[in-house]
Design an enzyme around this catalytic site. Structure first.
Site: not given
Ligand SMILES: NC(=O)c1ccc[n+]([C@@H]2O[C@H](COP(=O)([O-])OP(=O)(O)OC[C@H]3O[C@@H](n4cnc5c(N)ncnc54)[C@H](O)[C@@H]3O)[C@@H](O)[C@H]2O)c1
Ligand SMILES: N[C@@H](CCC=O)C(=O)O
Length: 512
Positions: A281, A315
């Site tokens: 995600e 996100c």
């Molecule tokens: N679609 C969704 O439901 C959703 C929800 C929340 C956040 N997000 C997204 O998450 C991002 C913000 O979160 P973030 O800064 O923690 O994201 P990130 O991708 O930097 O890190 C996420 C996780 O991945 C780990 N990680 C980093 N590099 C890695 C690698 N090479 N291999 C395996 N694991 C690794 C990190 O340590 C962390 O635990 C934004 O892009 C946001 O849109 C998406």
């Molecule tokens: N589920 C949350 C977003 C998660 C991502 O950052 C929302 O609907 O706002």
């Protein structure tokens, strides 16, 4: 029947007092220590500090950082734990999750205070994070019970068909920092509910929140060898993804990291006799379409909330508004005025509209985007934390980086469109398809946009964040993710293998 956990009424003085008491109690314990949990608490010489984004000199936790060897140890322990946990009746696993939900409920102010300090979440957002964590535990517990009973299949005389769902194997969960309780709890509890043992690697910025979730699950009855905690960064994350003993990877985070994980997990290494499944995600670049007949009294507050709450670090946040040319100038003027009313401040202040961003790296990255163009309007900011001025751009070229890339900060771009079709074309052209919004009073336009827009979650005439478990299954397509829909009825299917068992019930020409 499932019901969402009610949010706190934070306008009440008594609730605010209790919240501040919880914060004072937490502050007296800082910094917390977060060991690894690999069957027992394990400490190392390598520690990472998580800090309060509103006051970076305040250390919230020292977490013991996992090495590749710790990842191997945790997976070995999880393999053992998986054998017993996967054989437990679904009802027993569901009861453990439900007890954990009860523990979170009893500790909700304490946990919200932790999210205020460690993730810089304002109270309302922090409370919603706790509630969503509780919702995930309860919802997946109930879902696993239903799945444990199998699914209906067509039955013909002489044949008995059954559909069973079995746990896949050890699940690696890699979580982000922005919903440090809910998203970690959601991915972990879905895997556990369906009988998988878990190794959780939380984001490096929020290890203490992750430990609170894991502690509740252990206290609720999840065995120590069925759930492991490995604080760490990308080194631990990469090792978890690469290990041949991992069957499922549940990842929530950025698109760049998600794509790396999908690529690495696709490689079958010697000794591996299964395909890894990746639930990813990822990010968004979410647009709100504003039609010529929209009520701007509704649009302005909804856009402010969607774009700037929690400093745009969701996100789901709005980062583009595609505004019909008939009202574009009026909306730009109103948004430019409205943004100056936003109060930027510490997460713990009840009056804060926009808190700091998570860390200095995020602050600098967002600032580079802001410096790349001339803002239409900005709110006043401050410099005693990781603050970024909430910013609105208008009229940038649609192929500019500010328009196309996920900024993950308090930045909104207004774009003028000539028609709703034009707006939908721009949405189509994005790499992402997570959330979207529409303000319109025309049923025909609402139907047209609902049909045409590719996003996973479309919100009509309201803000575009805040999906609720069981009501708005969450997640998108294109480069926003693999589309498992967290908090929806199909999510648990990602964590199981389906087996169809067919019995011939004809004996000596007779149906038995
Ligand atoms: N679609 C969704 O439901 C959703 C929800 C929340 C956040 N997000 C997204 O998450 C991002 C913000 O979160 P973030 O800064 O923690 O994201 P990130 O991708 O930097 O890190 C996420 C996780 O991945 C780990 N990680 C980093 N590099 C890695 C690698 N090479 N291999 C395996 N694991 C690794 C990190 O340590 C962390 O635990 C934004 O892009 C946001 O849109 C998406
Ligand atoms: N589920 C949350 C977003 C998660 C991502 O950052 C929302 O609907 O706002």
């Amino acid at each position: 029947m499932f019901r969402n956990e009610p949010l706190l009424e934070l306008r009440r003085e008594s609730v605010r007092r209790e919240a501040l008491d919880a914060l004072a109690t937490l502050d007296a314990k800082l910094p917390l220590e977060v060991p690894m949990l690999i069957g027992e608490a394990v400490v190392t010489g390598r520690q990472m500090a998580s800090v309060d984004p509103s006051m970076p000199t305040r250390i919230v936790a020292h977490a013991h950082e996992a090495t590749e060897q710790h990842v191997k140890d945790a997976i070995a322990s999880a393999e053992t734990g998986h054998r017993a946990w996967s054989r437990k009746p679904a009802a027993e696993r569901a009861a453990a999750l439900s007890r954990a939900a009860g523990i979170l409920r009893n500790r909700r102010l304490e946990l919200a205070a932790l999210a205020v300090r460690e993730a810089g979440k304002p109270w309302a957002e922090a409370d919603a994070d706790v509630c969503e964590a509780i919702d995930f535990l309860e919802y997946y517990a109930q879902g696993a019970l239903a799945l444990g009973a199998g699914r209906e299949l067509l039955q013909l005389p002489g044949e008995r068909n059954a559909m069973r769902y079995v746990a896949r194997g050890v699940t690696g969960v890699i979580a982000p920092w922005n919903f440090p309780l809910a998203i970690a709890a959601g991915m972990v509890s879905a895997a556990l509910a369906t009988g998988n043992a878990v190794v959780l690697k939380p984001a490096e910025q929020t290890p203490a929140c992750a430990k609170a979730v894991v502690d509740a699950l252990h206290a609720g009855g999840v065995p120590l060898d069925a759930l492991h905690l490995l604080p760490g960064g990308d080194e631990a994350g990469k090792a978890l993804v690469a290990d041949p003993r991992i069957h499922t990877i549940a990842f929530t985070g950025s698109c760049a990291v998600g794509l790396q994980i999908l690529e690495r997990a696709a490689k079958v290494v010697p000794g591996q006799r299964h395909l890894k499944r990746v639930i990813a995600e990822m990010g968004g670049k979410n647009a709100v379409i504003v039609d010529s007949d929209a009520d701007l009294d509704d649009v302005v507050p909804a856009l402010l909330k969607s774009a700037f709450a929690f400093a745009g670090q969701k996100c789901s946040a709005a980062s583009r508004a595609l505004v019909h040319q008939a009202i574009a100038d009026e909306l730009a003027e109103r948004m430019a005025g409205a943004i100056t009313t936003l109060r930027v401040g510490p997460a713990a202040d009840f009056g804060t509209d926009v808190p700091p961003v998570i860390d200095v790296a995020a602050q600098q990255k967002i600032q580079r985007y802001i410096d790349s163009a001339t803002p239409l309007a900005q709110a006043t900011t401050r410099d005693d934390g990781f603050y970024v001025a909430p910013t609105i751009f208008a009229g940038l070229p649609s192929d500019s980086r500010v328009i196309q890339e996920e900024i993950f900060g308090p930045v909104l771009s207004l774009e003028t469109v000539t028609s709703i079709e034009h707006a939908c074309d721009l949405v189509d052209a994005s790499n992402f398809a997570l959330t979207g919004g529409l303000f319109s009073r025309s049923p025909r336009t609402i139907e047209y946009v609902s049909e045409r827009t590719p996003v996973g979650n479309l919100y009509v005439n309201r803000e575009i964040t805040g999906a609720m478990v069981a009501r708005q299954p969450f997640g998108g397509g294109k480069l926003s993710g693999t589309g498992p829909k967290a908090g929806g009825p199909d999510y648990l299917l990602q964590f199981v293998e389906a087996r169809a068992v067919t019995e011939n019930t004809v004996r000596h020409g007779l149906v038995v």
